[in-house]
Scaffold this active site. Structure first.
Site, PDB file in Angstrom:
ATOM      1  N   LYS A  22       0.939  -1.209  -0.405  1.00 48.29           N
ATOM      2  CA  LYS A  22       0.224  -0.332   0.009  1.00 48.29           C
ATOM      3  C   LYS A  22       0.753   1.588   0.090  1.00 48.29           C
ATOM      4  CE  LYS A  22      -3.277   0.882   3.275  1.00 48.29           C
ATOM      5  NZ  LYS A  22      -2.766   2.192   3.969  1.00 48.29           N
ATOM      6  N   ARG A 123      -9.186  12.045  12.644  1.00 46.47           N
ATOM      7  CA  ARG A 123      -7.645  11.652  12.956  1.00 46.47           C
ATOM      8  C   ARG A 123      -6.491  12.737  12.483  1.00 46.47           C
ATOM      9  NH1 ARG A 123      -5.597   6.576   9.536  1.00 46.47           N
ATOM     10  NH2 ARG A 123      -4.022   7.253  10.729  1.00 46.47           N
ATOM     11  N   SER A 168       6.853   8.957  12.109  1.00 50.86           N
ATOM     12  CA  SER A 168       5.636   9.101  11.393  1.00 50.86           C
ATOM     13  C   SER A 168       5.982   9.072   9.515  1.00 50.86           C
ATOM     14  CB  SER A 168       4.567   9.721  11.291  1.00 50.86           C
ATOM     15  OG  SER A 168       3.778  10.108  10.507  1.00 50.86           O
ATOM     16  N   GLN A 170       4.473   9.155   7.267  1.00 44.80           N
ATOM     17  CA  GLN A 170       3.378  10.110   6.558  1.00 44.80           C
ATOM     18  C   GLN A 170       4.368  11.712   7.000  1.00 44.80           C
ATOM     19  OE1 GLN A 170      -0.413   8.697   8.290  1.00 44.80           O
ATOM     20  NE2 GLN A 170      -0.057   6.687   6.665  1.00 44.80           N
ATOM     21  N   ASP A 324       2.114  -0.977  11.901  1.00 41.10           N
ATOM     22  CA  ASP A 324       0.731  -1.712  11.658  1.00 41.10           C
ATOM     23  C   ASP A 324       0.337  -3.077  11.412  1.00 41.10           C
ATOM     24  OD1 ASP A 324      -0.146   0.894   9.982  1.00 41.10           O
ATOM     25  OD2 ASP A 324       0.415   0.114   8.455  1.00 41.10           O
ATOM     26  N   LYS A 351      -4.879   5.543  14.504  1.00 46.19           N
ATOM     27  CA  LYS A 351      -4.361   4.875  13.884  1.00 46.19           C
ATOM     28  C   LYS A 351      -6.550   5.208  12.609  1.00 46.19           C
ATOM     29  CE  LYS A 351      -0.298   3.945  13.067  1.00 46.19           C
ATOM     30  NZ  LYS A 351       0.665   5.339  11.681  1.00 46.19           N
ATOM     31  N   ARG A 355      -6.338   1.578  18.041  1.00 49.92           N
ATOM     32  CA  ARG A 355      -6.201  -0.123  17.939  1.00 49.92           C
ATOM     33  C   ARG A 355      -5.316  -0.608  18.669  1.00 49.92           C
ATOM     34  NH1 ARG A 355      -3.269  -0.129  12.045  1.00 49.92           N
ATOM     35  NH2 ARG A 355      -5.212   0.082  10.741  1.00 49.92           N
TER      36      ARG A 355
HETATM   37  C1  S3P Z   1       1.984   4.280   5.926  1.00 48.77           C
HETATM   38  C2  S3P Z   1       3.133   5.251   7.004  1.00 48.77           C
HETATM   39  C3  S3P Z   1       2.239   4.944   8.693  1.00 48.77           C
HETATM   40  C4  S3P Z   1       1.286   3.591   8.696  1.00 48.77           C
HETATM   41  C5  S3P Z   1       0.791   3.466   7.091  1.00 48.77           C
HETATM   42  C6  S3P Z   1       1.433   3.786   6.018  1.00 48.77           C
HETATM   43  C7  S3P Z   1       3.071   5.320   4.818  1.00 48.77           C
HETATM   44  O1  S3P Z   1       1.689   5.826   9.293  1.00 48.77           O
HETATM   45  O2  S3P Z   1       0.757   3.189   9.605  1.00 48.77           O
HETATM   46  O3  S3P Z   1       0.123   2.846   7.505  1.00 48.77           O
HETATM   47  O4  S3P Z   1       3.292   4.818   4.045  1.00 48.77           O
HETATM   48  O5  S3P Z   1       3.862   6.333   4.831  1.00 48.77           O
HETATM   49  P1  S3P Z   1       2.492   7.409   9.993  1.00 48.77           P
HETATM   50  O6  S3P Z   1       3.508   7.913   9.329  1.00 48.77           O
HETATM   51  O7  S3P Z   1       1.147   7.757  10.642  1.00 48.77           O
HETATM   52  O8  S3P Z   1       3.253   6.217  11.155  1.00 48.77           O
END
Ligand code: S3P
Length: 443
Positions: A22, A123, A168, A170, A324, A351, A355
């Site tokens: 993903k 979120r 993170s 993200q 995750d 999340k 969770r």
């Molecule tokens: C992800 C980073 C993670 C993960 C998410 C996908 C990504 O989140 O939990 O399912 O693709 O960068 P966080 O960056 O908030 O930890």
């Protein structure tokens, strides 16, 4: 809301291939949309989250099409040439789409609105709003810093040097994406290394990326810098299978007696493979077959056989590489001999659902003994015995969270009384053929 009962399963046997990763799929679509020319993506995850990213990039001018052979072909607009989307960008359930695209748009000179489902709208987005505001973007968010929100990008934005307050990927990626269309060098320091797909793939698309170490009071920390005003060149990407999806089958085959299952083409990037390490520490029988490189990422087929598991103390340092996978790990822990303790999991509360709370409630209903702490769960395992809930079976609330639904489906496979999932629809966000694969390997 399609509910479904999962109950005592025959051994899981045979071979499966889980869908594409993903995280890598989102990034491939976004970066290809920013390159000048045509990129081809093989193995893209066709889950709802990734399709939300594709739809958003189309709304901003990229041409993205799925070919008959299953490959996705993307004709990019070129960095800086995205167009203002007409309607709101509907991100569905996808936090990754939202945060990465907020970053991208922070350095584009137009306005866009992000919205999503009830889970996504709860979120936290301040973690990206804060650094992106420092770069010059303006945000109008809902109360509490959530979606729906509006962003007005800055052109030009200003580069920043930013130390992540939360581990993170993200947030790191949002800042690097903003840095792509920003003059100068944008640098992110991460106290704990998180998944590195953004930096790996951006380098492949031709951006200048520097990975280094930064001296901070606490010692040395990883630094990632992007040189702005990049020229991205198109590239062909092959997406490896998602270790986060493989995790459900690793746990299922470990806990269902006599299982012997091979999961093909699983991405084993070290920033993602913590679940394999911890399951092995618990005694899981997982063999890596045919290790190889796919699209610049380490990949192997994983052969997993049923094994007696023992409880462990999960090292908080491993959390980012399996952030995750904790819902699935908690299920494995519920069948282990002895107690499994975890800590440092505050992020799990923000999340797709909380969770820790959701899994504590669900596993307890299914008959496991679980204690919820502020930053982790303590799970007292059954020693390999089937879980015994109430004779009418556990009616589990999944709270729009795909990973809770799949984890509790797996728990049901080794339970005496069965587990009913209230809503299986969210599974399609990340693993659309989960049910089909499960039915195929369970006798
Ligand atoms: C992800 C980073 C993670 C993960 C998410 C996908 C990504 O989140 O939990 O399912 O693709 O960068 P966080 O960056 O908030 O930890």
């Amino acid at each position: 809301m399609p509910s479904r009962l999962f109950t005592s399963s025959p051994p899981l046997t045979g071979r499966i291939a889980v869908p594409g990763d993903k995280s890598i799929s989102h990034r491939a679509l976004i970066f290809a949309s920013l390159a000048v020319g045509t990129s081809r993506i093989d193995g893209l995850l066709e889950g709802e989250d990734v399709l939300a990213t594709a739809a958003a990039m189309r709304q901003m001018g990229a041409h993205i099409e799925r070919q008959e052979d299953g490959a996705w072909v993307v004709e990019g607009t070129g960095l800086g040439s995205l167009i203002e989307p007409r309607g709101a960008l509907d991100m569905g359930n996808s936090g990754t789409s939202t945060r990465l695209l907020m970053g991208l748009l922070a350095s584009h000179g137009f306005t866009a609105t992000f919205t999503g489902d009830a889970s996504l709208c709860a979120r936290p987005m301040k973690r990206v709003i804060e650094p992106l505001s420092q770069m010059g973007a303006a945000f109008e968010a809902s109360t509490g810093g959530t979606l729906p929100l509006m962003v007005r990008g800055a052109l030009p934005a200003v580069p920043i040097f930013y130390r992540l307050p939360v581990a993170s990927a993200q947030v790191k990626s949002a800042i690097l994406l903003a840095g792509l269309n920003t003059p100068g060098i944008t640098r992110v320091i991460e106290p704990v290394a998180t998944r590195d797909h953004t930096e790996r793939m951006l380098a492949g698309f031709g951006a200048k990326i520097e990975i280094g170490e930064e001296d901070v009071a606490e010692g040395k920390e990883r630094s990632v810098a992007v040189h702005g005003e990049a020229d991205l060149a198109p590239m062909d990407v092959t997406v490896p299978g998602d270790p986060s999806s493989a995790a459900f089958f690793l746990v299922a085959a470990s806990i269902v007696p006599d299982s012997d299952l091979t999961i093909e083409n699983v991405g084993l990037n070290p920033t993602r493979a913590g679940i394999v390490t911890v399951l092995r520490e618990m005694g899981a029988d997982i063999a890596e077959v045919n290790p190889r490189d796919v699209g610049g990422e380490p990949v192997a087929d994983l052969r997993v056989r049923h094994a007696a598991l023992s409880g462990v103390e999960v090292d908080p340092a491993i959390v980012p590489s399996m952030v995750d996978e904790f819902p699935a790990l908690f299920v494995a822990a519920a069948f282990a001999k002895g107690t499994t303790r975890s800590s440092g999991l505050e992020e799990l509360r923000v999340k797709e659902s909380d969770r820790l709370a959701t899994m504590a409630a669900a596993l307890t209903l299914a008959g496991a003994r679980v204690e919820e702490k502020s930053d982790g769960l303590t799970v007292h395992g059954s020693g390999g015995e089937p879980l015994r809930g109430t004779p009418e079976g556990a009616q589990v609330k999944t709270r729009l969270d795909h990973r809770i639904a799949m984890s509790m489906a797996v728990a049901g496979l080794a339970s005496r009384d069965g587990v009913t999932i209230d809503d299986t629809a969210p599974i399609a966000t990340s693993f659309p053929n989960f049910m089909e694969l499960l039915e195929g390997v369970a006798g």
